[in-house]
Design a protein around this motif. Structure first.
Motif, PDB file in Angstrom:
ATOM      1  N   LEU A 101     -12.162  14.589  -5.124  1.00 46.24           N
ATOM      2  CA  LEU A 101     -11.129  14.948  -4.305  1.00 46.24           C
ATOM      3  C   LEU A 101     -10.843  14.356  -2.928  1.00 46.24           C
ATOM      4  N   ALA A 102     -12.055  13.783  -2.270  1.00 48.68           N
ATOM      5  CA  ALA A 102     -11.830  13.180  -1.085  1.00 48.68           C
ATOM      6  C   ALA A 102     -11.426  11.707  -1.407  1.00 48.68           C
ATOM      7  N   LEU A 103     -12.080  11.252  -2.566  1.00 50.88           N
ATOM      8  CA  LEU A 103     -11.545   9.767  -3.018  1.00 50.88           C
ATOM      9  C   LEU A 103     -10.195   9.905  -2.990  1.00 50.88           C
ATOM     10  N   ALA A 104      -9.629  10.881  -4.083  1.00 52.18           N
ATOM     11  CA  ALA A 104      -8.234  10.924  -4.226  1.00 52.18           C
ATOM     12  C   ALA A 104      -7.217  10.954  -2.878  1.00 52.18           C
ATOM     13  N   ALA A 105      -7.715  11.906  -1.966  1.00 58.10           N
ATOM     14  CA  ALA A 105      -6.942  12.072  -0.699  1.00 58.10           C
ATOM     15  C   ALA A 105      -6.892  10.564   0.148  1.00 58.10           C
ATOM     16  N   VAL A 106      -8.109   9.866  -0.008  1.00 57.49           N
ATOM     17  CA  VAL A 106      -7.970   8.540   0.551  1.00 57.49           C
ATOM     18  C   VAL A 106      -6.855   7.793  -0.059  1.00 57.49           C
ATOM     19  N   THR A 107      -6.891   7.799  -1.537  1.00 55.75           N
ATOM     20  CA  THR A 107      -5.921   7.130  -2.035  1.00 55.75           C
ATOM     21  C   THR A 107      -4.516   7.442  -2.067  1.00 55.75           C
ATOM     22  N   VAL A 108      -4.175   8.732  -1.577  1.00 58.57           N
ATOM     23  CA  VAL A 108      -2.824   9.429  -1.351  1.00 58.57           C
ATOM     24  C   VAL A 108      -2.421   8.399  -0.020  1.00 58.57           C
ATOM     25  N   GLY A 109      -3.301   8.522   1.077  1.00 53.59           N
ATOM     26  CA  GLY A 109      -3.175   7.725   2.348  1.00 53.59           C
ATOM     27  C   GLY A 109      -2.667   6.215   1.965  1.00 53.59           C
ATOM     28  N   ALA A 149       0.520   1.147   1.774  1.00 54.61           N
ATOM     29  CA  ALA A 149       0.006   0.006   1.233  1.00 54.61           C
ATOM     30  C   ALA A 149       0.394  -0.411  -0.269  1.00 54.61           C
ATOM     31  N   ILE A 150      -0.105   0.475  -1.105  1.00 55.09           N
ATOM     32  CA  ILE A 150       0.159   0.426  -2.607  1.00 55.09           C
ATOM     33  C   ILE A 150       0.498   1.315  -3.436  1.00 55.09           C
ATOM     34  N   PRO A 151       2.070   1.532  -3.557  1.00 52.40           N
ATOM     35  CA  PRO A 151       2.661   2.711  -4.010  1.00 52.40           C
ATOM     36  C   PRO A 151       2.087   2.968  -5.189  1.00 52.40           C
ATOM     37  N   GLY A 152       1.860   2.241  -6.390  1.00 54.55           N
ATOM     38  CA  GLY A 152       1.670   2.476  -7.631  1.00 54.55           C
ATOM     39  C   GLY A 152       0.369   3.216  -7.656  1.00 54.55           C
ATOM     40  N   ALA A 157       0.548  12.543   4.291  1.00 57.83           N
ATOM     41  CA  ALA A 157       0.739  11.072   4.211  1.00 57.83           C
ATOM     42  C   ALA A 157       2.268  10.460   4.422  1.00 57.83           C
ATOM     43  N   ASP A 158       3.276  11.278   3.985  1.00 60.46           N
ATOM     44  CA  ASP A 158       4.518  10.697   4.394  1.00 60.46           C
ATOM     45  C   ASP A 158       4.851  10.509   5.667  1.00 60.46           C
ATOM     46  N   ALA A 159       4.152  11.612   6.528  1.00 61.19           N
ATOM     47  CA  ALA A 159       4.579  11.595   7.991  1.00 61.19           C
ATOM     48  C   ALA A 159       3.950  10.071   8.572  1.00 61.19           C
ATOM     49  N   PHE A 160       2.747   9.743   8.132  1.00 61.97           N
ATOM     50  CA  PHE A 160       2.144   8.406   8.459  1.00 61.97           C
ATOM     51  C   PHE A 160       3.282   7.433   8.226  1.00 61.97           C
ATOM     52  N   ALA A 161       3.363   7.261   6.920  1.00 62.27           N
ATOM     53  CA  ALA A 161       4.213   6.384   6.417  1.00 62.27           C
ATOM     54  C   ALA A 161       5.679   6.080   7.251  1.00 62.27           C
ATOM     55  N   ILE A 162       6.225   7.300   7.644  1.00 61.34           N
ATOM     56  CA  ILE A 162       7.484   7.222   8.272  1.00 61.34           C
ATOM     57  C   ILE A 162       7.224   6.438   9.682  1.00 61.34           C
ATOM     58  N   ALA A 208      -4.427   6.366   4.990  1.00 63.82           N
ATOM     59  CA  ALA A 208      -3.156   5.780   5.660  1.00 63.82           C
ATOM     60  C   ALA A 208      -3.264   4.682   6.448  1.00 63.82           C
ATOM     61  N   LEU A 209      -4.159   4.862   7.547  1.00 60.07           N
ATOM     62  CA  LEU A 209      -4.492   4.012   8.504  1.00 60.07           C
ATOM     63  C   LEU A 209      -5.194   2.594   7.827  1.00 60.07           C
ATOM     64  N   CYS A 210      -6.098   2.769   6.835  1.00 63.88           N
ATOM     65  CA  CYS A 210      -6.441   1.792   5.918  1.00 63.88           C
ATOM     66  C   CYS A 210      -5.642   0.920   5.323  1.00 63.88           C
ATOM     67  N   GLY A 211      -4.534   1.697   4.642  1.00 65.70           N
ATOM     68  CA  GLY A 211      -3.295   0.974   4.098  1.00 65.70           C
ATOM     69  C   GLY A 211      -2.548   0.206   5.056  1.00 65.70           C
TER      70      GLY A 211
END
Length: 265
Positions: free
Chosen positions: A13-21, A26-29, A58-63, A233-236
């Motif tokens: 779940l933590a890995l999935a959360a990192v991938t969300v950010g 960085a990589i929408p797909g 994550a949307d908040a960071f992307a915006i 999000a920051l890594c992205g």
């Protein structure tokens, strides 16, 4: 109030959360990866509501990162179709089983990828046949055909995006294919996608709550996993500035296909 999950489940779940950010900046797909992991670990319907709140984080960071890069003309053209798709998604969730939802989304994603790749092949053949002075004109025409001049494309992709994001938070790949067809630069792609999903995900909250998809245990899971979303999000942001256009587009397509196949099997 936290779900009683084994340690390896929390790691996934933590890995999935990192991938969300990462998927937002960085990589929408890559957004199909957390959809699959959450659905595999948590009850399918609860996973949808739990993941939605992490996506909004994550949307908040992307915006914040790409707020000046959005193409608002494209976004406004998508609004009517997206609202229709969200409404259809709400109706579908009220009657469909998880299995039907997953299979339908998988089929839609594969169709969208196939159409996008075939359009690219046709456009590349046309560009190869054109003279050197005609290549720029061919690119402009193909970009316009993807949505700037043809409202049918916006209607189809918008309704599919609204539907898939409502039923399984899986609208990212659909919209990624649409934006890829528009031939946006990386930052304009990410900025347009960021504003699109920030608005749509906020609109989905009352529907998800009304359908019982947002639960108290899910909120506690979100609280635990939110820092991992921030890290992703920051890594992205760091990664996006180092990706070239061709690699970026290939990664989006690969992650979309992987997510679609997973949903089907």
């Amino acid at each position: 109030m936290l779900p009683d999950l084994p340690a390896f489940a929390w790691v996934l779940l933590a890995l999935a959360a990192v991938t969300v950010g990462l998927s937002k900046t960085a990589i929408p797909g890559a957004g199909t990866v957390p959809v699959a992991l959450f659905a595999a670990i948590l009850p399918a319907r609860q996973s949808t509501g739990t993941l939605l709140l992490l996506l909004i984080t994550a949307d908040a960071f992307a915006i914040t990162m790409y707020r000046r890069n959005a193409n608002w003309g494209v976004l406004l053209r998508l609004v009517p179709a997206v609202l229709l798709g969200v409404g259809l998604g709400v109706a579908f969730l009220a009657v469909a089983s998880d299995g039907w939802v997953k299979r339908l989304i998988g089929v839609i994603l594969l169709i969208v990828v196939g159409v996008t790749l075939s359009r690219r092949w046709v456009q590349s053949r046309a560009a190869a046949a054109a003279g050197p002075g005609e290549v720029g004109l061919a690119d402009a025409v193909s970009a316009g055909a993807a949505g700037r001049r043809h409202p049918v494309a916006a209607a189809v992709y918008g309704s599919l995006g609204g539907f898939t994001t409502m039923v399984a938070n899986a609208g990212g790949p659909v919209m990624s294919m649409y934006l890829l067809a528009m031939r946006f630069p990386v930052k304009e792609f990410l900025g347009t996608a960021a504003w699109f999903f920030a608005i749509i995900n906020l609109c989905k909250v009352p529907f998800s709550a009304g359908l019982g998809l947002i639960t108290v245990p899910g909120l506690w899971v979100d609280l635990v996993l939110a820092p991992a979303v921030v890290v992703g999000a920051l890594c992205g942001r760091w990664l996006a500035s180092r990706l070239n256009q061709r690699l970026f587009e290939r990664l989006v397509i690969v992650f979309t296909v992987v997510g679609a196949v997973y949903l089907l099997v």
